[in-house]
Design an enzyme around this catalytic site. Structure first.
Site, short mmCIF file in Angstrom:
data_model
loop_
_atom_site.label_atom_id
_atom_site.label_comp_id
_atom_site.label_asym_id
_atom_site.label_seq_id
_atom_site.Cartn_x
_atom_site.Cartn_y
_atom_site.Cartn_z
N PRO A 16 58.16 29.54 41.24
CA PRO A 16 58.65 28.16 41.12
C PRO A 16 57.56 27.19 41.51
O PRO A 16 56.88 27.37 42.52
CB PRO A 16 59.81 28.12 42.14
CG PRO A 16 59.38 29.10 43.19
CD PRO A 16 58.61 30.19 42.48
N ALA A 18 56.88 22.76 41.19
CA ALA A 18 57.33 21.47 40.68
C ALA A 18 56.44 20.98 39.54
O ALA A 18 55.22 21.00 39.64
CB ALA A 18 57.34 20.44 41.81
N GLN A 70 65.29 27.34 42.82
CA GLN A 70 64.79 27.05 44.16
C GLN A 70 65.17 25.66 44.62
O GLN A 70 64.96 24.67 43.90
CB GLN A 70 63.27 27.19 44.22
CG GLN A 70 62.76 27.07 45.66
CD GLN A 70 61.25 27.07 45.76
OE1 GLN A 70 60.61 26.08 45.43
NE2 GLN A 70 60.68 28.16 46.25
N CYS A 100 56.54 24.77 50.88
CA CYS A 100 55.86 23.58 50.37
C CYS A 100 55.31 22.74 51.52
O CYS A 100 56.02 22.44 52.49
CB CYS A 100 56.80 22.74 49.52
SG CYS A 100 55.99 21.31 48.75
N ASN A 200 52.99 37.22 46.96
CA ASN A 200 52.51 36.08 46.17
C ASN A 200 51.17 35.62 46.72
O ASN A 200 50.93 35.70 47.92
CB ASN A 200 53.56 34.96 46.25
CG ASN A 200 53.14 33.69 45.53
OD1 ASN A 200 53.25 32.60 46.07
ND2 ASN A 200 52.67 33.80 44.31
N GLY A 201 50.30 35.16 45.82
CA GLY A 201 49.03 34.61 46.26
C GLY A 201 47.83 35.37 45.74
O GLY A 201 47.73 36.58 45.91
N ASP A 202 46.94 34.66 45.05
CA ASP A 202 45.69 35.22 44.54
C ASP A 202 45.89 36.32 43.50
O ASP A 202 45.08 37.24 43.41
CB ASP A 202 44.80 35.75 45.68
CG ASP A 202 44.20 34.63 46.51
OD1 ASP A 202 44.34 33.45 46.11
OD2 ASP A 202 43.60 34.91 47.56
N GLY A 224 51.92 32.89 39.94
CA GLY A 224 52.05 31.45 39.81
C GLY A 224 51.11 30.87 38.79
O GLY A 224 51.29 30.99 37.59
N ARG A 225 50.02 30.26 39.27
CA ARG A 225 49.13 29.49 38.40
C ARG A 225 48.52 30.32 37.27
O ARG A 225 48.29 29.81 36.18
CB ARG A 225 48.02 28.85 39.24
CG ARG A 225 48.52 27.73 40.16
CD ARG A 225 47.45 27.29 41.13
NE ARG A 225 47.14 28.34 42.10
CZ ARG A 225 46.09 28.30 42.92
NH1 ARG A 225 45.24 27.29 42.85
NH2 ARG A 225 45.90 29.28 43.79
#
Length: 324
Positions: A16, A18, A70, A100, A200-202, A224-225
């Site tokens: 998730p 924004a 979320q 966040c 999550n992350g990298d 994510g990205r």
């Protein structure tokens, strides 16, 4: 991965975020094989007090299920009310944001600010757990200190309060997206909890996802990205988990995806709003392709769906591709 009675297969999650994980992108992630997609971060206050823009964020489609929505907020009664509305709208999971660290979110006492107030966090989680019957999850960071002690404490608190899974992004609130995610924290929380842990992350490639599974033994990975302009990453993760080489994605497939996204975004957001958004977002889809910087420059003033399609096709032609 199983959340109560809900099976998530394959064990991959589209994060998730924004302004990013809207319906068109979620549908593309799902089509690429993602096991679970998540809504943009939604204000509990906005839902309860009837903000039309906030309510629009609940728009969904059967093809994207299962769907996690979320919420962020700091008042336990309002967040619980919002969670009931999310369940009534057809969501399969409600997720509470504890990660966040945007200043306006922190100022409201939401997001990572809650990691500093365990009693308030407990009241909120207990209220939401009592308000809904669908699975309840949380997403958090390491906390405010690099040692991760706040994340470990919150993870145990969440399990005690009846949360069905926790997502850990092992960066501190101060780091934002900078620095390196410390996957050792994911591994530790996984060892200490009996409920599922999502890492999550990298994760910038399918190979990174496989490494996270191997190093942390997490139950699922959240991307994510890296998925924003490349939902194909979910197909590639499936390949690696199945023991196959990750499939190669042809440039023509990415160009076709951009055209599909333009049409879907215009339908979902309305042409004018979509065009404004696409000026900065379409560049994601061409990352690493020849002439990507020129394409990003060409789309800075998109004013119509037709113009966007013409620019995309012109760019495709420079790659000697058949884009239609």
């Amino acid at each position: 991965m199983k959340l109560n009675t809900l099976q998530i297969d394959p064990p991959t999650v589209f994060a998730p975020l924004a302004g990013i994980s809207n319906l068109p992108l979620r549908l593309m992630a799902k089509e690429a094989g993602c096991g679970l997609v998540c809504s943009e971060m939604i204000s509990a206050n906005g839902l309860v007090f009837g903000s039309s823009k906030t309510i629009q964020l609940l728009q969904s489609a059967p093809e994207e299920k299962p769907l996690s929505v979320q919420l962020f907020g700091s008042d336990w009664a309002i967040v619980a009310d919002a969670a009931q509305r999310v369940e009534a709208a057809g969501a399969d999971i409600v997720d509470i944001n504890f990660g966040c660290s945007v200043p306006k979110i922190l100022k409201s006492g939401s997001g990572s600010a809650l990691m500093r107030e365990p009693e308030k966090a407990a009241d909120l989680l207990k209220a939401v757990r009592a308000a809904v019957s669908i699975p309840l999850t949380i997403k958090m960071r390491s906390g405010w200190d690099a040692d991760g002690s706040q994340a470990i404490a919150l993870a145990h608190l969440a399990q005690t309060c009846g949360v069905d899974a926790v997502t850990v992004h092992p960066r501190t609130a101060k780091q934002g997206f900078g620095g390196t995610a410390d996957w050792r924290l994911i591994a530790r929380i996984k060892r200490e909890l009996s409920i599922p842990v999502i890492g999550n992350g990298d994760i910038n490639s399918a190979e990174d996802a496989l490494r996270m599974f191997e190093q942390t033994h997490c139950d699922a990975v959240m991307v994510g990205r890296a998925a924003f302009g490349n939902p194909f990453i979910f197909s590639q993760i499936i390949d690696l988990l199945s023991g196959r080489a990750a499939r190669k994605i042809a440039p023509r497939d990415r160009i076709r995806l951009i055209n599909r996204y333009v049409d879907a975004a215009a339908t979902y957001l309305g042409e004018k709003r979509a065009c404004f958004m696409m000026r900065s977002k379409l560049g994601w889809f061409v990352k690493g392709l020849p002439g990507a910087s020129h394409f990003r420059h060409s789309i800075r003033h998109i004013a119509s769906r037709r113009q966007a399609r013409e620019l995309i096709d012109a760019y495709g032609a420079t790659l000697d591709l058949e884009t239609r």
